[in-house]
Structure formats: C-alpha cells, structure tokens
Motif scaffolding. Structure first.
Motif, PDB file in Angstrom:
ATOM      1  N   THR A   1      -1.083  -1.745  18.188  1.00 34.69           N
ATOM      2  CA  THR A   1       0.144  -2.500  17.964  1.00 34.69           C
ATOM      3  C   THR A   1       1.242  -1.345  17.683  1.00 34.69           C
ATOM      4  OG1 THR A   1      -0.678  -4.672  17.321  1.00 34.69           O
ATOM      5  CG2 THR A   1       1.725  -4.191  16.934  1.00 34.69           C
ATOM      6  N   TYR A   2       0.727  -0.365  16.717  1.00 31.92           N
ATOM      7  CA  TYR A   2       1.492   0.550  16.436  1.00 31.92           C
ATOM      8  C   TYR A   2       1.814   1.664  17.524  1.00 31.92           C
ATOM      9  CZ  TYR A   2       3.178   4.694  13.774  1.00 31.92           C
ATOM     10  OH  TYR A   2       3.860   5.631  13.265  1.00 31.92           O
ATOM     11  N   VAL A   3       0.914   1.783  18.524  1.00 35.08           N
ATOM     12  CA  VAL A   3       1.135   3.020  19.432  1.00 35.08           C
ATOM     13  C   VAL A   3       1.954   2.464  20.510  1.00 35.08           C
ATOM     14  CG1 VAL A   3      -0.928   4.332  18.765  1.00 35.08           C
ATOM     15  CG2 VAL A   3      -0.838   2.609  20.542  1.00 35.08           C
ATOM     16  N   LEU A   4       2.172   1.056  20.507  1.00 37.39           N
ATOM     17  CA  LEU A   4       2.967   0.565  21.695  1.00 37.39           C
ATOM     18  C   LEU A   4       4.239   0.159  21.167  1.00 37.39           C
ATOM     19  CD1 LEU A   4       0.428  -1.855  23.525  1.00 37.39           C
ATOM     20  CD2 LEU A   4       1.183   0.406  24.137  1.00 37.39           C
ATOM     21  N   SER A   5       4.558   0.172  19.900  1.00 39.36           N
ATOM     22  CA  SER A   5       5.786  -0.022  19.369  1.00 39.36           C
ATOM     23  C   SER A   5       7.097   0.816  19.709  1.00 39.36           C
ATOM     24  CB  SER A   5       5.733  -0.062  17.907  1.00 39.36           C
ATOM     25  OG  SER A   5       4.705  -0.985  17.348  1.00 39.36           O
ATOM     26  N   ALA A   6       8.321   0.049  19.899  1.00 37.68           N
ATOM     27  CA  ALA A   6       9.494   0.763  20.082  1.00 37.68           C
ATOM     28  C   ALA A   6       9.664   1.869  19.317  1.00 37.68           C
ATOM     29  CB  ALA A   6      10.576  -0.344  20.247  1.00 37.68           C
ATOM     30  N   GLY A   7       9.765   2.888  20.058  1.00 35.75           N
ATOM     31  CA  GLY A   7      10.115   4.179  19.022  1.00 35.75           C
ATOM     32  C   GLY A   7       8.817   4.995  18.914  1.00 35.75           C
ATOM     33  N   TYR A   8       7.540   4.390  19.279  1.00 31.96           N
ATOM     34  CA  TYR A   8       6.569   5.209  19.239  1.00 31.96           C
ATOM     35  C   TYR A   8       5.687   5.545  20.499  1.00 31.96           C
ATOM     36  CZ  TYR A   8       7.371   4.565  14.438  1.00 31.96           C
ATOM     37  OH  TYR A   8       7.640   4.637  13.133  1.00 31.96           O
ATOM     38  N   TYR A   9       5.947   4.411  21.246  1.00 36.73           N
ATOM     39  CA  TYR A   9       5.431   4.462  22.677  1.00 36.73           C
ATOM     40  C   TYR A   9       5.342   5.727  23.384  1.00 36.73           C
ATOM     41  CZ  TYR A   9       4.585   2.734  27.507  1.00 36.73           C
ATOM     42  OH  TYR A   9       4.131   2.520  28.863  1.00 36.73           O
ATOM     43  N   ASP A  10       6.367   6.425  23.509  1.00 39.17           N
ATOM     44  CA  ASP A  10       6.588   7.577  24.169  1.00 39.17           C
ATOM     45  C   ASP A  10       5.446   8.705  23.496  1.00 39.17           C
ATOM     46  OD1 ASP A  10       8.037   6.321  25.979  1.00 39.17           O
ATOM     47  OD2 ASP A  10       9.911   7.589  25.472  1.00 39.17           O
ATOM     48  N   ALA A  11       5.740   8.669  22.033  1.00 35.29           N
ATOM     49  CA  ALA A  11       4.878   9.694  21.387  1.00 35.29           C
ATOM     50  C   ALA A  11       3.447   9.508  21.481  1.00 35.29           C
ATOM     51  CB  ALA A  11       5.419   9.758  19.900  1.00 35.29           C
ATOM     52  N   TYR A  12       3.043   8.300  21.575  1.00 31.14           N
ATOM     53  CA  TYR A  12       1.575   7.912  21.369  1.00 31.14           C
ATOM     54  C   TYR A  12       1.085   7.456  22.946  1.00 31.14           C
ATOM     55  CZ  TYR A  12       1.823   8.543  16.433  1.00 31.14           C
ATOM     56  OH  TYR A  12       1.975   8.858  15.105  1.00 31.14           O
ATOM     57  N   TYR A  13       1.340   6.207  23.188  1.00 33.15           N
ATOM     58  CA  TYR A  13       0.819   5.774  24.470  1.00 33.15           C
ATOM     59  C   TYR A  13       1.005   6.282  25.814  1.00 33.15           C
ATOM     60  CZ  TYR A  13      -0.746   2.536  27.842  1.00 33.15           C
ATOM     61  OH  TYR A  13      -1.726   1.946  28.855  1.00 33.15           O
ATOM     62  N   LEU A  14       2.340   6.905  25.661  1.00 30.39           N
ATOM     63  CA  LEU A  14       2.722   7.576  27.074  1.00 30.39           C
ATOM     64  C   LEU A  14       2.034   8.808  27.214  1.00 30.39           C
ATOM     65  CD1 LEU A  14       4.253   6.763  29.638  1.00 30.39           C
ATOM     66  CD2 LEU A  14       6.404   8.096  28.455  1.00 30.39           C
ATOM     67  N   LYS A  15       2.078   9.662  26.025  1.00 28.00           N
ATOM     68  CA  LYS A  15       1.233  10.962  25.800  1.00 28.00           C
ATOM     69  C   LYS A  15       0.037  10.955  26.168  1.00 28.00           C
ATOM     70  CE  LYS A  15       3.462  14.420  23.682  1.00 28.00           C
ATOM     71  NZ  LYS A  15       3.845  15.008  22.358  1.00 28.00           N
ATOM     72  N   ALA A  16      -0.615   9.868  25.497  1.00 28.13           N
ATOM     73  CA  ALA A  16      -2.126   9.756  25.774  1.00 28.13           C
ATOM     74  C   ALA A  16      -2.578   9.535  27.263  1.00 28.13           C
ATOM     75  CB  ALA A  16      -2.601   8.614  24.754  1.00 28.13           C
ATOM     76  N   GLN A  17      -1.437   8.739  28.009  1.00 31.68           N
ATOM     77  CA  GLN A  17      -1.800   8.578  29.207  1.00 31.68           C
ATOM     78  C   GLN A  17      -1.620   9.615  30.065  1.00 31.68           C
ATOM     79  OE1 GLN A  17      -3.479   6.121  30.576  1.00 31.68           O
ATOM     80  NE2 GLN A  17      -2.748   4.111  29.598  1.00 31.68           N
ATOM     81  N   LYS A  18      -0.773  10.602  29.816  1.00 34.22           N
ATOM     82  CA  LYS A  18      -0.585  11.881  30.536  1.00 34.22           C
ATOM     83  C   LYS A  18      -1.929  12.604  30.187  1.00 34.22           C
ATOM     84  CE  LYS A  18       4.200  12.131  30.444  1.00 34.22           C
ATOM     85  NZ  LYS A  18       5.601  12.315  29.589  1.00 34.22           N
ATOM     86  N   VAL A  19      -2.258  12.703  28.900  1.00 37.50           N
ATOM     87  CA  VAL A  19      -3.584  13.712  28.716  1.00 37.50           C
ATOM     88  C   VAL A  19      -4.703  13.128  29.401  1.00 37.50           C
ATOM     89  CG1 VAL A  19      -5.039  14.466  26.667  1.00 37.50           C
ATOM     90  CG2 VAL A  19      -2.437  14.208  26.412  1.00 37.50           C
ATOM     91  N   ARG A  20      -4.768  11.719  29.345  1.00 33.61           N
ATOM     92  CA  ARG A  20      -5.814  11.326  30.045  1.00 33.61           C
ATOM     93  C   ARG A  20      -5.897  11.535  31.501  1.00 33.61           C
ATOM     94  NH1 ARG A  20      -6.957   4.540  30.739  1.00 33.61           N
ATOM     95  NH2 ARG A  20      -9.111   4.903  31.937  1.00 33.61           N
ATOM     96  N   SER A  21      -4.906  11.738  32.012  1.00 28.43           N
ATOM     97  CA  SER A  21      -4.688  12.224  33.631  1.00 28.43           C
ATOM     98  C   SER A  21      -5.151  13.807  33.578  1.00 28.43           C
ATOM     99  CB  SER A  21      -3.198  12.281  34.108  1.00 28.43           C
ATOM    100  OG  SER A  21      -2.747  11.025  34.082  1.00 28.43           O
ATOM    101  N   LEU A  22      -4.846  14.546  32.625  1.00 27.20           N
ATOM    102  CA  LEU A  22      -5.389  15.966  32.331  1.00 27.20           C
ATOM    103  C   LEU A  22      -6.976  15.980  32.258  1.00 27.20           C
ATOM    104  CD1 LEU A  22      -2.759  17.495  30.247  1.00 27.20           C
ATOM    105  CD2 LEU A  22      -2.946  17.647  32.549  1.00 27.20           C
ATOM    106  N   ILE A  23      -7.296  15.335  31.541  1.00 30.60           N
ATOM    107  CA  ILE A  23      -8.879  14.895  31.281  1.00 30.60           C
ATOM    108  C   ILE A  23      -9.585  14.849  32.578  1.00 30.60           C
ATOM    109  CG2 ILE A  23     -10.669  13.726  30.326  1.00 30.60           C
ATOM    110  CD1 ILE A  23      -8.591  13.537  27.682  1.00 30.60           C
ATOM    111  N   ALA A  24      -9.155  13.780  33.440  1.00 29.98           N
ATOM    112  CA  ALA A  24      -9.557  13.259  34.619  1.00 29.98           C
ATOM    113  C   ALA A  24      -9.532  14.293  35.546  1.00 29.98           C
ATOM    114  CB  ALA A  24      -8.920  12.143  35.232  1.00 29.98           C
ATOM    115  N   HIS A  25      -8.504  15.246  35.688  1.00 34.52           N
ATOM    116  CA  HIS A  25      -8.197  16.405  36.531  1.00 34.52           C
ATOM    117  C   HIS A  25      -9.422  17.567  36.175  1.00 34.52           C
ATOM    118  CE1 HIS A  25      -6.229  18.792  39.374  1.00 34.52           C
ATOM    119  NE2 HIS A  25      -6.144  19.802  38.209  1.00 34.52           N
ATOM    120  N   ASP A  26      -9.429  17.755  34.766  1.00 36.19           N
ATOM    121  CA  ASP A  26     -10.446  18.862  34.328  1.00 36.19           C
ATOM    122  C   ASP A  26     -11.867  18.411  35.201  1.00 36.19           C
ATOM    123  OD1 ASP A  26      -9.101  20.071  32.540  1.00 36.19           O
ATOM    124  OD2 ASP A  26     -10.136  19.070  30.683  1.00 36.19           O
ATOM    125  N   PHE A  27     -12.228  17.132  35.350  1.00 31.73           N
ATOM    126  CA  PHE A  27     -13.411  16.754  35.898  1.00 31.73           C
ATOM    127  C   PHE A  27     -13.481  16.923  37.332  1.00 31.73           C
ATOM    128  CE2 PHE A  27     -14.320  14.129  32.023  1.00 31.73           C
ATOM    129  CZ  PHE A  27     -15.649  14.611  31.696  1.00 31.73           C
TER     130      PHE A  27
END
Lengths: 492, 500
Positions: free
Chosen positions: A366-392
């Motif tokens: 709930t915290y990582v999706l909250s207004a004001g935290y979404y970009d710093a956590y959820y969105l950034k995590a999704q970007k890193v997730r793409s990088l991890i997938a790209h590593d493979f």
C-alpha cells in the motif's frame, strides 16, 4: 507389492498399467502414510474418502485399458489451488470455511489425466513466506533432521506442505506455486525436485493470487522424471487467463537422458554472494564438474543487476498483493467480524483474518503504491525489473542454461528466522530473479550438507525452454547418484 | 480524474455571464460522462448485462471476485470503444493499458476497479454542439477510456444492514472526459444531448439515463471575466439532462455568492439532490481516496492494429453532423429543421423515407409538425408509430396531386394515426376527395353569391371579404373543394384580380 510408497510417480504409473498394483491399493497405502505423518502437519485437509473414490474410478478405467497419463496416481494439492467442493483457504483465517464452487485450471488438468487427490497441503499464508511458518494452520515440520539432532526444521516455503509431503512419501507428487522461490527453495530444503515453469506456461485461473505478475504453478516431485510427467499434465493454454501462453506442451520426458554435448552452461558471477556457506560454494563447484563431465561447456556470465533483485521483488510483490488481497473484505465469503459500521467491519475482519507477514506485505504494498511514493518505489522497481530481465536476455545470447545454488543455506530450525523478516527474505536471493524475468527454473537435489541435510542446485533456462532444464537436471541427478530418503522418524 | 487545464480560448458571451453583486462571472464547465457500452456481456466476464434482472442473477465468479478468478477482456467492448472514439473524431491509441483503481466499498468486490489511467484507448477528439439560434460550438474531448462499473448498494432493504446487488458489477463503461470548454448550463446540456445522439447513432451506448446507462460528473468553477481559472467542484453522477442544467445553475451561484461574501471555494466532490435542486458536499480534497493506480498485472497491455481500426471505420454509420449537412444540402432544409431531424437517426431516416421523390419542404413540415406532434402527444417513439413513412408519403402525394387539401390531410392524418389505415383508403371510404370539378364548384359559388348579395356589394369596396366567401364555399363542400380553384372562380365572379 511389498512397499508401494517406494515407487516413484513414473514407476507407480508403469506398475498400474502393468496391473501389478491397483489404484485403490496404491491410494490406500498413501492414505495410511498421510495419517501416520499427521504430526508433520503437511496436510491441512486430508481427503481420504474422496481419494479412494477417485482411485476406484481409475481402476475401472485401467481395467478397460483406458486412463490418462496420471491415471490412479495419488497427489497432494497446495491449499492455494481452488478445488471444487473441497475447502480452500490459502492457509489464511480470512478464508475460513471457503469451499470453491470451481476447480483451478491446473488441478482440472490433473484430474482430467486421472490423478487422485489425497488432500490439501499446508503453505505459508497466501504463499507469503519462505519457511511455512506463516500458515494459519501452523508450521510444517521438515521430514529431514540434522544428523544426531531432533531440532524441528522448516521444510522451506511457501510450498512447505508440498515439499514435506513429497519428501516424507505422503504423496507421489504435489502441486505447488512459486512467486519468488516458493517451489524451488522448499524442494532444495527437502531433497526433492521442484520446477517453476516459464510465466504463462501454467494457467493461474483458480489459484489464489499472491502477486499476479510473478505467480506460477509447478510440481514438487521425488525426481526429475516425475517432474517432467507432472508438468506435462499441469501446463497448457487457458483462455481464462490472459497471461497464459498458447503454445503446445512438449513431451518433457523425451528430454531426459539426452546428451549434454555442446550445451553451454553459464555461471553467473554475481551469485557468489557474501556470507554464503562454503558448503554451498563447494556444491556449486561439484555441479559444474558434473555438467562438464557430461559434455557441457562452462562459461562465466554476468547478471549485473542481481543485487537489486530482492529489493525490487519486495516492492513489486507486496504492491500486487496489497491489491489482490483487497477482495478479502468480509462482505461476500470467508471471515466476517461484525463492526459498528462498514469501515469497522473491514478493519476488524482484516485485522483478525490476516497474519503478521501478510499484514506486513499489504502495508508495504500500500505504501509503495501511494501518491508521492509510486514513482520512487513501484515505478523504479518496474524499471529495474526490466534491467534484470535484460541481464538474462544478454546472458542467454551466450549460454543455453544457467547453474546456481537454489538457496544460500540448508533448512533452518523452526523459529530461527521468524523474528527477522530480512534474514527470511534472503532465502530467495537466488530464486526471485527468475520470477522477475518470467523464466523457468528447476531445483534438483545435489547432495547432503555436513549435517546431513539436503542441498539443491538451480538451473535457469530461456523462456519456454523447460526441456533443456529437464535434460540438464537429469544429468545432475544421474551424476549425484541415488539420494537417500529421510528416516521415517515421525512414524515412530 | 483531475481536470486538465488545456481548454479552448473563448471570448465570453454577455448572455452567458452571471450577474453577481460585484460584477459579472463566467462559468467554466467540463464533463466526465460515463456511458454504458452496449454489449451482451460484461467487460471482463461473460455475465449478461441486461437491465432490470433480479438482484445478483447476472454475476459470474469474476464479477463476485472469488479467489483466483481472472479478468479476460471482451473484444466486442474494445470494438465499441474504438467505434465511439472514431465517432468523436478522436485519436485511437493502438496500445492502451488497464490499471487498477484501488478502494474499498461493498459494491466493489475486487477492492479495485479495472480502469485505464495513464494510457487510455482513445485520445483527443471533438464534439460540435448545437445551440439556440443555429449557433454551434466545439467542445474538446480529452480522452475516452474503458472501465468496469461497480455493483449497487441497496440501503432500504433491511433496518440495520445494506444489501449489495452485483448485476452491474463489471459492466463495461466508457468514461468520456471533455475539456473545460463549456460556458453555460445550456452548453452543458447541449453537449450531453449531442454526445448521446452520437453514441446512439454509433450503437455503442443506448443513452438511457433513467436506467443509468449515461451519467455525468460535472466540473464547475467560476471566475471573473478575464481572470484565471477558479477552484472547481465536481458534482457526481447526475443522471438527467435537466438535472445537469439545474445542478450547474445552483452550483455556479453558490460559488459566486461564496466568493463575493469573502469566502473561498474548496475543491470537493458534491452531490446534486433533485428534490431540493441543491448540491451538497460529499467529500473534500483531504478526504479524497488515494486510489493507488497501477497497471493490472492480470491483463496484458491492450494492443490492436490500424487495420482493426480501419475495419471499424469502414462500418461507421453517417454521423449527425454529416447527416445534418447533407439534409440541408440535399433537401434544402433549414439548419433548425435539420437539427431537429438528426437528433435521432430514426427521425432522420423517417424523414428521408417520406421526402424521397417528394417536395422536401412539405415532407419536412409534415414530419416535424403533425407527425412529431402526434408522437409527442401519445408518448410514442418512432418505432412505435402507428403511421409508417410509406403511409405519410402517400398522404403527401394525395396533397400534391390535389386529391385532398392540406386541411383535409390533417383530418386524414389523425385517422391514420388512430387506425393505422392507408390514407387513400380513408379518403375513399370517408368521401374526403377534393372537389376539382369546376362546374360543381361554380354551382356552389353561384349559390353562395346569390344568397348573399349584400356581402357581394361590400366586397367590391373591401376585397379582403373574399375570404368570407371562400369559407362559405368550403363549408358547403365540407372542405372538399380545392381552395385555389375556389379562390380563382370567386375572384373572377367578383371582378377582383386574382394573385393566382
């Protein structure tokens, strides 16, 4: 037949076809084992009568020379799979008394192929955990003990009931699910084989959701061949799951015993993490030698974003779970604790219905999706997730399969890590990357620790290349030789 | 949804301004219209969408959010959204994303609504609205996105509990968001009217506001002329065009009074109460939900090809603006008559069927006059009309070939409407055929003239009195004499010059 429970799934299948044993005899033997092993707490709901009825029907089919690929074979089902007319709770109090009027797609496939259901297996509440200690129905005890020690150990999690039941010969094989390692880590902790197939290989329809973009079903079995047989039945396209992939399911058994000559095996250097036991290191080296001896070519590869995998996972998975678990609100089914108004009812129901770990993850999500935290956590995590997938993707341009340890340690004692969520989360360090990238991964037993506990090696493959995993895992299994079963101390 | 401040630059019209104590105020209006997609099944499940079923009889496992249930997109709803986007002259996004909008409410079983937040299926478009005096304005469309409807809470079934009906849960809605381009309640009403017309032409929403198929959230703010935008309030879920007008009028005046008394408008969500005609606060900005939008991991991004869009485009019907232009060009109709006719495609179709091969002006007068008048009086829709276009056309033919006069035609029409019989039959059976036999008419005229010598004398001084004689002749012939012929003969006999 002297001791039918010693047969593997493949052997039991052949014995049934050859009429050396009947499905009812086999099932009765397992029903007795389930009863004898009740102290392990692997089953939250044994369904003996149901099992024997299914076995009778299988015998009738087998007598007519009919029957599917799993005809008459008794299995355990993780309580995350909805089973029609049979209580399904995901081992959470919030689903108390819930009896689904529908059957999950994966278990439907198993029953279609003739399998017999022995009962519902314990798991961490909503599959959130790495030790099966968060279950509303209590911890599962690992059938394995350290040599000369009776300390109860965890069977891994979240599919701890599945791994314990398979290791203790309380079923031929079990269904399981894996969101961050929940099939592979318990398999490693119990000397069993566990495969998490490619995301989209098995339908998620009818499986209680934890984190939708990571959840995948797969089997836990005694050996690689059994895993190949089980996955062949569980997998398949399902139009009811928009993330299910429409491609044919190969006969995975055909991959077993194929030569590894020319197979290129990557060793990701970032997986040699600090603080990993020398035993695990040595096991890994042994695995490398076995594959080399079987004709494979070994290459070091780099997966540079590995260190971000755990934090990424612990943003993405809780975010999705916080939303997925919103439906448990006391309005329509499961637990309701009455309150003074609707909000009070929600709060009381969810406070009483969810355990600590589930609450922790709902709060984090709930915290990582909250207004004001979404970009710093959820969105950034999704970007890193793409990088991890790209590593493979980069690594798989060079190699066919990756070899890593499954978990950083052998099974630990019940209660040892339960006050330290971070230490618990570290169990998933080698497995979460695979879920984040949607790849298939298999854990195969590779030997025992100095304390006599099973250890596992993990193979990671390209998307939808489960066949290479089975082929390489089979080679490791062959090289490692016959692994002992745990001493059946629980029957004493 | 936050209101985008991209808006059309418009000179305020004096007649739209509201007079306050301290000067003139301009109203700024933007609308979010929720239109239920016409489809047999729901957006993500196969359950039926039919209106008026017994509570909780049209609920699938997905709609009730049972554990492990997954949404699967209904391709027909996607097609409908694309069709609507094309009808709004809007940009179609070949890739869009479904997000979860998270909040707890008993009629929201999943605990989230599947909607589209950052990447809607349809982007910018435009609606031309038709206003009094033939004026038209352009209203910008910001976006259209697909989303699920919630169920319905029933608070009047039990003394202490609320019940939930999930029949509507999961039904597909299109949320159509306008730019804040409207400046009066008339414009807002014209916008919803026009939007509804377009949706009905397209067959993508039935537009039945009393069944909840079309609802509007109205964003209202006020400003002194020339000043920057004021703080807006959103009036939720207004479900009739009349109420939209009332809610705007009330809310604008409330805001103006508040500011003029030294107060400040607080951004909030308000409800319109049709009983009092007032709006009242529902929740303030501080109480607003944090919806925690994120892409729904159960659904892949929605992608389709330009060919898919082109295929739908090729099957679009003629839209109201095009039809209006064509009716004006082809039939010489006035913009007003054309606007009235295109308001419903069935009306325009009826008119065209009547007008084809006939005098367009006469057809238009009959369709918009007698025919629509009768429909309104009887509360009939075009589909329910007892008179077909073919019959009305035949009636007009009877007028054109002088079989009956216009006055008799009205009488025939009433009979047609009552009985559904063909006009020719009515004329024949009731002996209404116009007398065109010159000698017969002349005989009647002679009779009338002979009986009224004083009036004949007066007519010589005051020629307008000829009308009296026409009336007498018509009376004697029960209206069946051809009035032109009567006029002509009378004029000749009375020694007057005929205009004919």
């Amino acid at each position: 037949m002297s001791d039918p429970i010693k047969l593997s799934l493949a052997e039991a299948r052949d014995a049934l076809k050859a009429k050396k044993i009947s499905a009812v005899e086999l099932t009765q033997a397992y029903v007795d084992e389930v009863e004898a092993g009740a102290g392990l707490n692997a089953y939250v709901l044994p369904t003996a009568e149901h099992a024997l009825n299914m076995a009778k029907a299988s015998d009738a089919k087998l007598a007519r020379g009919e029957g599917g690929a799993l005809e008459g074979l008794p299995l355990g089902v993780k309580d995350l799979f909805c089973t029609e007319g049979v209580r399904t709770t995901a081992c959470s109090h919030i689903l108390v008394g819930f009896v689904p009027p529908y059957e999950s797609h994966v278990t439907s496939n198993l029953w279609r192929d003739g399998a017999v259901m022995l009962g519902k297996l314990n798991n961490d509440e909503f599959a959130m955990g790495s030790s099966n200690e968060t279950s509303y129905y209590g911890s599962v005890i690992n059938p394995w003990r350290r040599a000369g020690d009776t300390t109860p150990l965890v069977p891994g999690g979240s599919s701890g009931g599945s791994s314990a039941a398979v290791a203790a010969r309380m079923c031929l094989a079990a269904t399981a699910t894996d969101t961050g390692g929940s099939i592979r880590q318990p398999a490693a902790f119990t000397g069993t084989v566990g495969i998490k197939p490619t995301y989209g290989r098995c339908s998620r329809w009818g499986i209680v959701a934890f984190a939708s973009s990571l959840d995948q079903a797969g089997p836990i079995t005694r050996d690689v061949r059994d895993a190949a047989i089980m996955l062949g039945s569980m997998a398949g396209y399902d139009p009811q799951d928009a993330t299910s992939v429409d491609r044919p399911v190969p006969d995975y058994e055909l991959a077993l015993g194929q030569s590894l000559k020319g197979l290129s095996v990557g060793i990701p250097k970032e997986y040699r993490v600090d603080g990993m036991s020398s035993e695990i290191d040595a096991l890994w080296d042994k695995g490398i030698e076995w594959l080399k001896a079987a004709g494979a070519v070994i290459k070091e590869v780099s997966l540079p974003h590995t260190k971000y995998a755990l934090p990424t996972y612990y943003i993405v998975a809780p975010a999705e779970c916080s939303s997925n678990l919103a439906r448990y609100d006391g309005v329509r089914y499961g637990l309701r604790v009455e309150g003074s108004d609707i909000t009070d009812m929600y709060e009381k129901t969810r406070a009483e219905g969810f355990g600590d770990e589930v609450r922790r993850r709902v709060l984090m999500g709930t915290y990582v999706l909250s207004a004001g935290y979404y970009d710093a956590y959820y969105l950034k995590a999704q970007k890193v997730r793409s990088l991890i997938a790209h590593d493979f993707i980069k690594a798989f341009a060079d190699v066919d399969v990756l070899l890593t340890p499954t978990a950083p340690s052998a099974a630990f004692g019940i209660g040892e890590n339960s006050d330290d969520p971070l230490a618990m989360y570290l169990n998933d360090v080698f497995t979460v990357t695979v879920n984040l990238a949607g790849l298939p991964g298999i854990s195969v037993p590779a030997g025992l620790s100095s304390q006599g506990l099973p250890l596992g090696l993990q193979l990671i493959g390209r998307t939808f290349d489960e066949e290479t995993l089975f082929k390489a895992a089979y080679a490791i299994e062959e090289a490692a030789g016959v692994q002992p079963a745990p001493a059946a101390w629980w029957k004493a | 949804m936050t209101m985008n401040v991209i808006m059309r630059d418009r000179e305020p019209r004096a007649e739209d301004l509201i007079k306050g104590e301290t000067g003139d105020w301009e109203i700024i209006l933007g609308l979010e219209v929720h239109a239920q997609v016409t489809s047999n099944a729901k957006l993500f499940s196969g359950a039926s969408t039919e209106f008026g079923a017994e509570p909780n009889t049209q609920v699938s496992l997905v709609d009730a959010a049972l554990p492990g249930m997954l949404p699967v997109i209904n391709a027909y709803c996607v097609e409908q959204a694309v069709r609507t986007g094309l009808g709004l002259q809007a940009k179609i996004n070949l890739r869009s994303v479904f997000d979860r909008k998270n909040y707890f409410y008993p009629d929201l079983p999943q605990g989230y609504q599947i909607s589209q937040f950052k990447h809607p299926i349809v982007g910018e478009g435009e609606v031309i609205i038709d206003l009094a005096g033939g004026r038209s304005e352009s209203v910008g469309i910001e976006r259209l996105h697909l989303e699920q409807d919630a169920g319905k809470s029933l608070h009047d079934q039990h003394p202490a509990m609320s019940y939930v009906d999930l029949n509507r849960s999961g039904v597909a809605l299109m949320e159509i968001v306008s730019r804040p381009d409207m400046r009066s309640s008339d414009e807002a009403r014209a916008y919803v009217t026009k939007l509804r017309t377009i949706l009905r032409y397209l067959g993508t929403c039935d537009g039945n506001m009393d069944e909840g198929s079309l609802r509007a959230d109205v964003n209202v703010s006020v400003r002194r002329v020339g000043e920057p935008l004021g703080t807006r309030c959103e009036i939720k879920n207004v479900n009739s065009i009349r109420f939209i007008g009332q809610a705007i009028e009330y809310e604008a005046r409330r805001q103006i009074e508040l500011i003029e008394e030294g107060g400040k408008v607080v951004q909030q969500t308000r409800l319109f109460d049709p009983k009092t005609g007032e709006t009242r606060s529902m929740r303030s900005k501080e109480e607003a939900h944090d919806y925690r939008y994120f892409p729904d991991p159960d659904l892949l991004p929605l992608e389709f090809t330009q060919e898919f869009v082109d295929h739908i485009k090729a099957t679009l019907p003629e839209l109201p603006d095009d039809k209006k232009a064509r009716l004006i060009a082809d039939y010489g109709l006035s913009p007003y008559d054309a606007t009235v006719l295109v308001g419903e495609s069935a009306r325009a179709d009826f008119f065209e069927a009547v007008a084809k091969g006939r005098d367009a002006k006469l057809a238009s007068n009959w369709v918009t006059g007698e025919f629509f008048g009768a429909l309104n009086r009887e509360g009939h829709s075009i589909e329910e009309s007892p008179v077909t276009a073919k019959q009305l056309g035949e009636l007009i033919d009877l007028i054109s070939d002088d079989t009956i006069s216009g006055r008799i035609a009205k009488q025939v029409f009433e009979s047609m409407y009552k009985t559904g019989r063909d006009p020719a039959k009515i004329v024949e059976e009731e002996g209404l055929r116009q007398v065109t036999d010159l000698s017969a008419i002349e005989a009647v005229i002679d009779e009338v003239l002979a009986a009224n010598p004083d009036k004949v004398e007066q007519t010589k001084v005051k020629p307008a009195l000829v009308a009296w004689f026409v009336g007498q002749v018509m009376k004697s012939t029960s209206g069946k004499a051809n009035p032109q012929v009567v006029n002509k003969i009378l004029a000749a006999k009375l020694g007057l010059s005929s205009d004919d």
